[in-house]
Design an enzyme around this catalytic site. Structure first.
Site, PDB file in Angstrom:
ATOM      1  N   CYS A 152       0.870  -1.175   0.000  1.00 32.34           N
ATOM      2  CA  CYS A 152       0.000   0.000   0.000  1.00 32.34           C
ATOM      3  C   CYS A 152       0.906   1.224   0.000  1.00 32.34           C
ATOM      4  O   CYS A 152       1.737   1.385   0.897  1.00 32.34           O
ATOM      5  CB  CYS A 152      -0.881  -0.018   1.247  1.00 32.34           C
ATOM      6  N   CYS A 200      -0.858   4.376  -6.358  1.00 28.74           N
ATOM      7  CA  CYS A 200      -1.764   3.705  -5.425  1.00 28.74           C
ATOM      8  C   CYS A 200      -1.967   2.303  -5.985  1.00 28.74           C
ATOM      9  O   CYS A 200      -2.214   2.145  -7.188  1.00 28.74           O
ATOM     10  CB  CYS A 200      -3.094   4.454  -5.340  1.00 28.74           C
TER      11      CYS A 200
HETATM   12  N1  DGL Z   1      -3.983   0.916  -1.982  1.00 26.80           N
HETATM   13  C1  DGL Z   1      -3.587   2.043  -1.197  1.00 26.80           C
HETATM   14  C2  DGL Z   1      -2.397   2.741  -1.809  1.00 26.80           C
HETATM   15  O1  DGL Z   1      -1.612   2.101  -2.474  1.00 26.80           O
HETATM   16  C3  DGL Z   1      -4.624   3.078  -0.886  1.00 26.80           C
HETATM   17  C4  DGL Z   1      -5.989   2.641  -0.698  1.00 26.80           C
HETATM   18  C5  DGL Z   1      -6.688   3.404   0.398  1.00 26.80           C
HETATM   19  O2  DGL Z   1      -6.912   4.622   0.262  1.00 26.80           O
HETATM   20  O3  DGL Z   1      -6.975   2.737   1.367  1.00 26.80           O
HETATM   21  O4  DGL Z   1      -2.197   3.891  -1.598  1.00 26.80           O
END
Ligand code: DGL
Length: 228
Positions: free
Chosen positions: A70, A181
């Site tokens: 993430c 993201c």
């Molecule tokens: N998947 C997360 C990222 O790579 C963000 C998702 C979220 O906002 O929870 O930033």
């Protein structure tokens, strides 16, 4: 060896797929925190606390190597986890590998699409500039995309309206677009379509942090003396 992945939601799929392609024989386990997703709309301290708690759950289950799949969690919590909270444990984030990919690829003008919480840290610019401060790095926050993706909406008008707004802020002559993201590769088709609609060119080179983390994972293991 088992790799343990942590993400707020569905973005883990993209990162784990990339690792599975590179390392088909390694066992991988994932942990999501969908109850508190999206992290990208939360405060800095909430993101850190939720990430520490999630990663602690993995260490409680005897995780040896944790991949923070993430970007939002990585930019906020990776450094404090490595330096204060989980000192001496093996935790890899997804942001340093793509910064290396930018510099290795010779890109001089890149823009990043990421969550608002990621963009406000300005950490992406910092990561690239540690390696090469001549690279132009601009960042655009994209609220609203992750909640739609979490509902399983990967294409259609709701996604397109948001993408039109965000991608029209990008300069048309950028050399690479970083999907900052882990959820965004899941809407890659929509990104390509809307980029072409807005800029009348094909999408620039895409840099996907999960893919870059997987490609550079062997090097990371050698640096951390996990393999020779
Ligand atoms: N998947 C997360 C990222 O790579 C963000 C998702 C979220 O906002 O929870 O930033």
């Amino acid at each position: 060896m088992i790799l343990w992945f942590f993400d707020s939601g569905l973005g883990w799929q993209v990162v784990m797929d990339a690792f599975q392609k590179e390392f088909p024989d390694i066992t991988m386990i994932l942990e999501m925190d969908r109850e508190h997703a999206p992290y990208g709309d939360r405060s800095d301290s909430e993101i850190c606390e939720l990430t520490y708690t999630g990663v602690q759950r993995l260490f409680d289950r005897w995780a040896d190597i944790v991949i923070l799949a993430c970007n939002t969690a990585s930019v906020h919590a990776l450094r404090p986890m490595q330096q204060q909270v989980f000192v001496g444990r093996h935790i890899l984030g997804v942001t340093v590998p793509w910064a290396e990919a930018v510099v290795d690829g010779g890109y001089k003008k890149i823009w990043v699409l990421a969550t608002e919480a990621t963009v406000r840290t300005r950490m992406y610019k910092e990561r690239v500039h540690i390696l090469d401060d001549s690279v132009i790095v601009e960042e655009v926050g994209a609220p609203g995309l992750v909640p739609l993706i979490e509902q399983g909406i990967m294409m259609g008008e709701a996604i397109d309206i948001l993408l039109r707004e965000y991608l029209s802020r990008f300069s048309h002559d950028i050399e690479a677009l970083v999907l900052g993201c882990t959820h965004y590769p899941l809407i890659r088709t929509s990104i390509d379509n809307i980029w072409t609609e807005v800029h009348h060119t094909k999408t620039p080179d895409i840099i996907d942090p999960g893919f870059e983390a997987a490609k550079r994972f062997n090097g990371w293991m050698r640096r951390h003396c996990i393999v020779d």
